[in-house]
Design an enzyme around this catalytic site. Structure first.
Site, PDB file in Angstrom:
ATOM      1  N   HIS A 170       0.843  -1.198   0.000  1.00 46.28           N
ATOM      2  CA  HIS A 170       0.000   0.000   0.000  1.00 46.28           C
ATOM      3  C   HIS A 170       0.881   1.251   0.000  1.00 46.28           C
ATOM      4  O   HIS A 170       0.656   2.185  -0.776  1.00 46.28           O
ATOM      5  CB  HIS A 170      -0.914  -0.032   1.229  1.00 46.28           C
ATOM      6  CG  HIS A 170      -1.685   1.233   1.447  1.00 46.28           C
ATOM      7  ND1 HIS A 170      -2.941   1.427   0.937  1.00 46.28           N
ATOM      8  CD2 HIS A 170      -1.373   2.354   2.135  1.00 46.28           C
ATOM      9  CE1 HIS A 170      -3.372   2.631   1.284  1.00 46.28           C
ATOM     10  NE2 HIS A 170      -2.442   3.216   2.018  1.00 46.28           N
ATOM     11  N   GLU A 171       1.895   1.252   0.856  1.00 44.69           N
ATOM     12  CA  GLU A 171       2.777   2.422   0.920  1.00 44.69           C
ATOM     13  C   GLU A 171       3.586   2.562  -0.361  1.00 44.69           C
ATOM     14  O   GLU A 171       3.821   3.665  -0.851  1.00 44.69           O
ATOM     15  CB  GLU A 171       3.710   2.338   2.137  1.00 44.69           C
ATOM     16  CG  GLU A 171       2.990   2.310   3.481  1.00 44.69           C
ATOM     17  CD  GLU A 171       1.991   3.449   3.679  1.00 44.69           C
ATOM     18  OE1 GLU A 171       2.217   4.544   3.125  1.00 44.69           O
ATOM     19  OE2 GLU A 171       0.984   3.231   4.370  1.00 44.69           O
ATOM     20  N   HIS A 174       1.573   4.217  -2.957  1.00 48.31           N
ATOM     21  CA  HIS A 174       1.565   5.676  -2.811  1.00 48.31           C
ATOM     22  C   HIS A 174       2.741   6.286  -3.557  1.00 48.31           C
ATOM     23  O   HIS A 174       2.593   7.266  -4.270  1.00 48.31           O
ATOM     24  CB  HIS A 174       1.670   6.071  -1.329  1.00 48.31           C
ATOM     25  CG  HIS A 174       0.349   6.072  -0.606  1.00 48.31           C
ATOM     26  ND1 HIS A 174      -0.778   6.659  -1.127  1.00 48.31           N
ATOM     27  CD2 HIS A 174      -0.004   5.589   0.614  1.00 48.31           C
ATOM     28  CE1 HIS A 174      -1.770   6.516  -0.267  1.00 48.31           C
ATOM     29  NE2 HIS A 174      -1.330   5.861   0.789  1.00 48.31           N
ATOM     30  N   GLU A 223      -5.916   7.033  -1.020  1.00 49.30           N
ATOM     31  CA  GLU A 223      -5.843   5.812  -0.209  1.00 49.30           C
ATOM     32  C   GLU A 223      -6.549   4.661  -0.903  1.00 49.30           C
ATOM     33  O   GLU A 223      -6.059   3.541  -0.931  1.00 49.30           O
ATOM     34  CB  GLU A 223      -6.484   6.048   1.165  1.00 49.30           C
ATOM     35  CG  GLU A 223      -5.783   7.062   2.034  1.00 49.30           C
ATOM     36  CD  GLU A 223      -4.338   6.696   2.329  1.00 49.30           C
ATOM     37  OE1 GLU A 223      -4.044   5.485   2.467  1.00 49.30           O
ATOM     38  OE2 GLU A 223      -3.516   7.616   2.401  1.00 49.30           O
TER      39      GLU A 223
END
Lengths: 315, 160
Positions: A170-171, A174, A223
């Site tokens: 997930h990071e 980003h 997100e």
């Protein structure tokens, strides 16, 4: 008598002879200097206009940032922000030599895990993982220049490698989608906008809050899209996305959340994210817990009874 | 979030108490203006002949009125879009009229028949540590004309 001068600017010290005095002071109409208008009407009109103006300007600036952000080459971004932010890296300093070795090993293990995850991806971006050994709130975040931070608290919340991989992916998503630089551009544009509105205290207050709420919805979209991308990465690495929801499920069990709070949060509701994850999972082959990969020994901080008693502070 | 709540609370307090104070003040101003209507206030520099032998003295009336938070915000919004700042217009109107009334009340207590050469001064007081919340002072002053027993006889002599 002589002729009086034409332009006599000298004050006339003779008592005035003309015009009888009035009987009393005049009663002037009330509405000349004090207009009979409800102050709220004027106020609401102006406040509404300012709200609309700020909303439109923030949207425009946000869109330009989202357009420009991904266009900045990643190599430039990593060069500009090659070292980790000072404020955060301060927390990295270990207290003793002993823990230092363990922390370095953990950081390497995390980096290794992320690299493995990304090995399936074509041309993965170079990101650097940082281990925050003294941060108890479960959290992970990505900042400018491809730095990803993982707190100690996060490891206490996961039992399988898949759950940890979901957070790391997930990071990484980003960084890949260039969200940190986009957010930085947005903030830069907003501070410019703020200085245009001026330091008029109250007026800039209205402006700031409008912009803030508008931007929060931007970041919630980020997100969601990072979650989506992370699931893809998990899918290609493990062949399924099982275990991705573990971390969020743990968080949901510990904190109640209300829909009302969504308006003021940078992240989507955890329950909403769980729903998204389970939808993505059901589209593929059904999974069982036996398919989960155990955590590497080095990263196991969640050992049985200890973790159940541990009280996790509010993030 | 907390900041927003503080802001809205201050705004509501400013509006509520500000409106209450303003409407009360206007009622008082209008009633006292009616009561003091016969005590002349004129801008002329020199008194007419009827007051030739009155004694004169300086009378002043000053008032300080604070801006409420709502007015400040409303004026701040006006500062962006431009136009008449209605919130401050009524504030200064009250201040000027109150200052005249206080000046008249002083003149009345001295037994004056009229006040000539009315002048105003306006100044801003305080900025409350740069918060933009200040107050305004209005000073009204003039020459009170007070009849004296001597001047009364002199005046009758002139009339003859």
């Amino acid at each position: 008598m002589s002729v009086p001068p034409l332009h006599n600017h000298e004050p006339n010290h003779e008592p005035r002879q003309s015009a009888p005095l009035p009987k009393g002071n005049p009663k002037l109409p009330e509405q000349i200097n004090n207009r009979n208008e409800h102050p709220l009407k004027d106020f609401l009109l102006l406040a509404g206009a300012l709200l609309a103006l700020m909303f439109i300007l923030t949207l425009l600036l946000g869109w330009s940032a989202q357009w420009l952000g991904p266009k900045i080459p990643y190599s430039w971004e990593s060069r500009w922000f090659s070292s980790a932010p000072e404020a955060v890296s301060g927390a990295l300093q270990p207290s003793t030599q002993d823990t230092h070795a363990a922390d370095t090993a953990r950081q390497q293990a995390l980096q290794q895990l992320l690299d493995n995850l990304l090995s399936q991806q074509s041309a993965p971006l170079k990101v650097r993982l940082h281990w925050l050994a003294h941060e108890d709130p479960p959290n992970a975040f990505a900042t400018l220049g491809g730095h990803i931070f993982v707190t100690r608290g996060l490891l206490t919340q996961v039992t399988s490698e898949n759950a940890l991989a979901m957070v790391l992916a997930h990071e990484y998503a980003h960084v890949e989608q260039r969200h940190p630089i986009t957010l930085a551009l947005e903030q830069l544009a907003l501070s410019l906008l703020g200085s245009v509105i001026g330091s008029e205290g109250a007026a800039s207050m209205i402006g700031q809050h409008t912009s803030l709420l508008t931007l929060l919805s931007f970041s919630r979209d980020m997100e969601r899209s990072a979650d989506q991308r992370a699931l893809e990465i998990l899918q290609s690495h493990y062949g399924h996305s099982a275990g991705a929801d573990e971390f969020f499920r743990n968080m949901l069990n510990q904190h109640d959340e209300s829909r009302w709070a969504l308006m003021f949060q940078t992240h989507p509701l955890t329950s909403e994210r769980l729903q998204q994850i389970s939808q993505a999972g059901s589209a593929t082959v059904p999974v069982t817990t036996s398919q989960l990969t155990p955590l590497p020994a080095l990263l196991q901080l969640n050992d049985g009874a200890d973790s159940k008693e541990a009280q996790i502070p509010q993030p | 979030m907390g900041q927003l709540i503080v802001f809205l609370t201050l705004l509501a307090l400013g509006y509520g108490f500000g409106r209450l104070a303003e409407s009360r003040h206007y009622r008082s101003i209008i009633a006292r203006e009616d009561a003091l209507r016969s005590l002349l206030v004129l801008p002329d520099r020199m008194p007419p002949i009827q007051f030739q032998s009155h004694t004169s003295t300086l009378v002043t009336g000053s008032v300080v009125i604070s801006v409420d938070y709502f007015k400040t915000v409303a004026a701040g919004l006006r500062g962006i879009f431009g136009g008449r700042v209605g919130a401050y217009e009524s504030l200064l109107d009250r201040a000027r009229r109150e200052a005249i009334l206080r000046m008249q009340e002083e003149a009345q207590s001295l037994g004056a028949e009229a006040v000539f050469n009315l002048k105003f001064e306006t100044s801003r007081i305080g900025q409350n540590a740069g918060q933009g919340l200040g107050s305004v002072e209005v000073l009204a002053y003039g020459t009170a004309l007070i009849p004296t027993p001597v001047s009364a006889s002199a005046a009758s002599a002139v009339a003859r």
